[in-house]
Design an enzyme around this catalytic site. Structure first.
Site, short mmCIF file in Angstrom:
data_model
loop_
_atom_site.label_atom_id
_atom_site.label_comp_id
_atom_site.label_asym_id
_atom_site.label_seq_id
_atom_site.Cartn_x
_atom_site.Cartn_y
_atom_site.Cartn_z
N GLU A 64 1.86 -29.30 -39.62
CA GLU A 64 0.91 -28.57 -38.77
C GLU A 64 0.22 -27.44 -39.52
O GLU A 64 -0.93 -27.12 -39.22
CB GLU A 64 1.62 -28.03 -37.53
CG GLU A 64 2.04 -29.08 -36.54
CD GLU A 64 0.87 -29.70 -35.78
OE1 GLU A 64 0.00 -28.96 -35.30
OE2 GLU A 64 0.83 -30.93 -35.69
N SER A 65 0.90 -26.82 -40.46
CA SER A 65 0.34 -25.66 -41.18
C SER A 65 -0.20 -26.01 -42.56
O SER A 65 -0.56 -25.09 -43.31
CB SER A 65 1.41 -24.58 -41.31
OG SER A 65 2.43 -25.01 -42.20
#
Length: 193
Positions: A64-65
């Site tokens: 996600e990051s």
């Protein structure tokens, strides 16, 4: 890439170290060092404390990051991002909410309603100061809070990795990368133990 010798090994009480993050994500030591203490504390606080839970959590936040590179959604705006505006299901009811409450944190909280829930749960005003979710402390804490709020420890315990992905992402976007990170995290944790 291996972690530099200057980073200490994990102690029994540590759930994640900078060296492990460098190895898992191939990220800069400075980036790993900024996030590791906050991740470790948040993981302790939210019971993300077994190899199955840790590996699933690290895999998901890693994807996600962009491996700790992004704590703020990259804004195009894309057609999907333009649709954030006015979405009642996200609580985006005021003009400008779509962009103001774009995805932030390591799990990319999106929408006024999620920011408001995080504000209540974590005791920091993310409605007034949404950019706080971009800092290592709040990016890590909001991710662990989201994980707990959506009962993802139970899914990690049951080995339901795809169900975790769906609860975080709404689908299986980036599935192959998430699975690869999960396998790497499990291997890294096995070597530690």
């Amino acid at each position: 890439m291996t972690a530099p010798a200057t980073l200490p090994a994990a102690t029994p009480a540590q759930l994640v170290t900078p060296a492990q993050l460098v190895t898992l994500y191939d990220c800069a030591v400075a980036r790993a060092s900024a996030f590791a203490p906050w991740l470790d504390q948040a993981m302790h606080d939210y019971g993300i404390d077994t190899p199955a839970r840790i590996a699933a959590f690290l895999a998901q936040i890693g994807h996600e990051s962009g491996r700790l590179r992004h704590t703020r959604e990259l804004w195009g705006p894309t057609p999907a991002q333009l649709r954030y505006e006015g979405r009642a299901d996200l609580g985006n009811t005021q003009p400008g909410d779509g962009r103001r409450y774009l995805g932030r944190g390591l799990i990319q909280l999106t929408g006024r309603d999620n920011y408001a829930a995080a504000t209540i749960a974590l005791g920091e005003d993310f409605i007034l100061f949404p950019q706080l979710l971009e800092t290592p402390k709040w990016a890590a804490r909001s991710a662990a809070w989201f994980w707990s709020r959506h009962a993802l420890n139970a899914l990690a315990d049951a080995g339901e990795f795809d169900r975790i992905t769906r609860r975080i992402n709404g689908g299986l976007n980036g599935r192959s990368d998430r699975i690869a990170l999960h396998a790497r995290a499990l291997d890294l944790l096995a070597r530690r133990g």
